[in-house]
Design a protein around this motif. Structure first.
Motif, PDB file in Angstrom:
ATOM      1  N   SER A  26       0.790  -1.232   0.000  1.00 57.61           N
ATOM      2  CA  SER A  26       0.000   0.000   0.000  1.00 57.61           C
ATOM      3  C   SER A  26       0.823   1.282   0.000  1.00 57.61           C
ATOM      4  O   SER A  26       0.420   2.279   0.582  1.00 57.61           O
ATOM      5  N   SER A  27       1.951   1.269  -0.664  1.00 57.22           N
ATOM      6  CA  SER A  27       2.735   2.504  -0.742  1.00 57.22           C
ATOM      7  C   SER A  27       2.248   3.378  -1.899  1.00 57.22           C
ATOM      8  O   SER A  27       2.701   4.509  -2.056  1.00 57.22           O
ATOM      9  N   GLY A  28       1.345   2.834  -2.691  1.00 60.43           N
ATOM     10  CA  GLY A  28       0.809   3.599  -3.818  1.00 60.43           C
ATOM     11  C   GLY A  28       1.533   3.335  -5.131  1.00 60.43           C
ATOM     12  O   GLY A  28       1.367   4.077  -6.091  1.00 60.43           O
ATOM     13  N   LYS A  29       2.306   2.263  -5.193  1.00 54.13           N
ATOM     14  CA  LYS A  29       3.078   1.945  -6.406  1.00 54.13           C
ATOM     15  C   LYS A  29       2.171   1.773  -7.622  1.00 54.13           C
ATOM     16  O   LYS A  29       2.312   2.467  -8.630  1.00 54.13           O
ATOM     17  N   THR A  30       1.266   0.825  -7.509  1.00 52.34           N
ATOM     18  CA  THR A  30       0.432   0.474  -8.664  1.00 52.34           C
ATOM     19  C   THR A  30      -0.431   1.665  -9.080  1.00 52.34           C
ATOM     20  O   THR A  30      -0.522   2.009 -10.263  1.00 52.34           O
ATOM     21  N   TYR A  31      -1.037   2.275  -8.081  1.00 54.98           N
ATOM     22  CA  TYR A  31      -1.914   3.421  -8.339  1.00 54.98           C
ATOM     23  C   TYR A  31      -1.153   4.554  -9.033  1.00 54.98           C
ATOM     24  O   TYR A  31      -1.596   5.104 -10.032  1.00 54.98           O
ATOM     25  N   SER A  32       0.028   4.886  -8.487  1.00 54.51           N
ATOM     26  CA  SER A  32       0.810   5.994  -9.039  1.00 54.51           C
ATOM     27  C   SER A  32       1.282   5.700 -10.461  1.00 54.51           C
ATOM     28  O   SER A  32       1.223   6.562 -11.332  1.00 54.51           O
ATOM     29  N   ILE A  33       1.780   4.492 -10.685  1.00 57.44           N
ATOM     30  CA  ILE A  33       2.290   4.161 -12.024  1.00 57.44           C
ATOM     31  C   ILE A  33       1.149   4.224 -13.040  1.00 57.44           C
ATOM     32  O   ILE A  33       1.317   4.758 -14.143  1.00 57.44           O
ATOM     33  N   ASP A 170       7.243   3.049   0.847  1.00 60.25           N
ATOM     34  CA  ASP A 170       6.401   2.299   1.780  1.00 60.25           C
ATOM     35  C   ASP A 170       5.169   3.144   2.101  1.00 60.25           C
ATOM     36  O   ASP A 170       5.024   4.245   1.563  1.00 60.25           O
ATOM     37  N   HIS A 171       4.308   2.618   2.944  1.00 65.64           N
ATOM     38  CA  HIS A 171       3.013   3.272   3.175  1.00 65.64           C
ATOM     39  C   HIS A 171       3.141   4.723   3.624  1.00 65.64           C
ATOM     40  O   HIS A 171       2.222   5.517   3.438  1.00 65.64           O
ATOM     41  N   ARG A 172       4.291   5.088   4.192  1.00 65.40           N
ATOM     42  CA  ARG A 172       4.446   6.462   4.678  1.00 65.40           C
ATOM     43  C   ARG A 172       4.468   7.473   3.540  1.00 65.40           C
ATOM     44  O   ARG A 172       4.232   8.660   3.742  1.00 65.40           O
ATOM     45  N   GLN A 173       4.746   7.007   2.328  1.00 65.54           N
ATOM     46  CA  GLN A 173       4.716   7.923   1.177  1.00 65.54           C
ATOM     47  C   GLN A 173       3.333   8.024   0.542  1.00 65.54           C
ATOM     48  O   GLN A 173       3.141   8.769  -0.410  1.00 65.54           O
ATOM     49  N   ASN A 174       2.397   7.215   1.019  1.00 62.90           N
ATOM     50  CA  ASN A 174       1.058   7.238   0.425  1.00 62.90           C
ATOM     51  C   ASN A 174       0.118   8.061   1.301  1.00 62.90           C
ATOM     52  O   ASN A 174      -0.304   7.617   2.366  1.00 62.90           O
ATOM     53  N   PRO A 175      -0.219   9.282   0.873  1.00 59.81           N
ATOM     54  CA  PRO A 175      -1.040  10.148   1.723  1.00 59.81           C
ATOM     55  C   PRO A 175      -2.514   9.730   1.771  1.00 59.81           C
ATOM     56  O   PRO A 175      -3.291  10.314   2.508  1.00 59.81           O
TER      57      PRO A 175
END
Ligand code: ADP
Ligand code: MG
Length: 397
Positions: A26-33, A170-175
């Motif tokens: 849940s760091s937002g990898k898939t969503y961001s890409i 990691d999750h800390r980068q996903n607001p």
């Protein structure tokens, strides 16, 4: 065009040929890409982007679901897209660009087609020869994402090469996460340090001491027609955990496991609706549910699941269930995407002083495994006694 976090900018502005996104959960990898790719396609004409997963069920539960979420939440993106073809899994832009979602059987299969952008989603499940063929036919840029629960070909052959940028998140980068979601991820620290390192910090780990290694993948259609249905296991969740259901069959001395439900936020009437929508005969099935929720069990019984019963519970029930499971070859249907992921992470607790595995499993990655345990503990001994029959064909469809 999108609300986004830092990972979006890091990926969007990367000039590398290959952008590797290693990260915790849940760091937002898939969503961001995906947002980056939608953005890049919207700024160009007649470009092709291929999003690749290890198989279609994984894509549907992961990248494709996120892409549809992004699409449905952006009026601007909607206005740029001409159509989404659900059966082909292709977004078509008015500007002639397309984003397609695919999986490939082997490297020969991956030789078909060319593209400008490539996104390899959860690359640890995709063989290197497939990536090689895809990459060879990618003109502009490739993105890769994965959780680093083991070293694999991306570590050996991609990271560190010229033209490759590594982003670790990691999750800390996903607001966009709720505090309770973060707390759950951080909570792994108390359960198992190695899992915490991988899933909370995105560091390359080595998940060892797996409890169930006797598994093989199969298709749902491979479950033998005469397989005996043993029961449907259920675990209850609501806000932070999913409610799950897994069917267990016995055939030829092997068990066949098929995940039928994995979803958060379901009330008991929702569960009833969901299971009936999936199979109109669902209320006729033997169900073994988490005994910690007698009220839910009773409510489901009143909603029509007459054959629901609580899982046996005792000081040794977890170990007893696992011991039964270890005796069988476990055939896991491909569509059981969450169960598959759990099996790759369900491990024995490590003794903090000796560093050796104990005989107690870590209480994580078990939302789908626990229900399987319930079924084999409650029902397998009786099913093995002679004189009982219930064919798969009479209970499914
Ligand atoms: N830009 C965003 N806007 C809204 N929600 C987001 C955004 N980025 C991430 N999220 C939320 O965070 C969750 C986790 O992100 P995801 O990309 O699936 O993580 P990862 O692939 O690193 O495991 C998503 O399901 C979504 O709910
Ligand atoms: Mg992801």
């Amino acid at each position: 065009m999108f609300k986004s976090g830092r990972l979006f900018g890091d990926n969007y502005h990367s000039a590398a040929d290959t952008v590797v996104n290693q990260g915790g959960t849940s760091s937002g990898k898939t969503y961001s890409i995906l947002q980056v790719l939608f953005q890049k396609l919207s700024e160009r004409t007649s470009k092709v982007c291929t999003v690749v997963g290890q198989d279609i069920p994984n894509l549907k539960a992961g990248a494709l679901r996120d892409a549809l979420d992004i699409y449905n939440n952006s009026e601007e993106l909607k206005s740029l897209i001409k159509s989404y073809n659900k059966s082909e899994r292709i977004f078509e832009f008015h500007n002639g660009c397309v984003m397609e979602f695919k999986s490939y059987e082997d490297s020969q299969d991956a030789k078909s087609g060319k593209r400008d952008f490539l996104f390899l989603n959860e690359a640890q499940g995709i063989p290197k020869p497939i990536y090689d063929e895809l990459e060879l036919r990618t003109k502009e840029q490739a993105f890769i994402d994965y959780n680093p629960n083991a070293e694999f070909w991306v570590h050996d052959d991609i990271i560190g090469k010229s033209g490759v940028e590594l982003l670790i998140s990691d999750h800390r980068q996903n607001p966009f996460l709720l505090d309770k979601q973060r707390a759950k991820i951080e909570g792994l620290k108390e359960k198992d340090l190695e899992l915490w390192k991988v899933y909370a910090r995105g560091k390359t780990g080595k998940i060892e001491g797996l409890v169930l290694r006797n598994t093989v993948l199969c298709n749902y259609e491979d479950i033998p027609a005469g397989a005996r249905f043993i029961g449907r296991g259920m675990d209850f969740g609501f806000t932070n955990d999913p409610t799950t259901a897994v069917d267990v069959y016995l055939s030829g001395g092997e068990l066949w496991l098929d995940e039928v439900l994995y979803e958060e936020g379901l009330t008991n009437p929702d569960i009833h609706r969901r299971l009936l929508a999936e199979d109109p005969a669902a209320t006729l099935k033997v169900m073994i549910a988490d005994s910690a929720e007698p009220k839910s069990i009773e409510e489901l019984r009143r909603l029509g699941f007459r054959l629901i019963e609580p899982a046996l519970k005792g000081p040794d029930s977890v170990r007893a269930g696992i011991e039964i499971l270890q005796r069988y070859r476990l055939n896991v249907t491909r569509r059981s995407v969450h169960l598959r992921k759990e099996l790759d992470n369900y491990k024995w607790k490590v003794d903090r002083t000796t560093g050796k595995p104990t005989n107690e499993p870590v209480d994580a990655f078990n939302h789908c495994i626990d229900p399987v345990r319930y079924v084999v503990l409650n029902k397998l001994p009786a099913a093995l006694a002679p004189r009982r029959r219930s064919a798969k064909s009479s209970l499914v469809q």
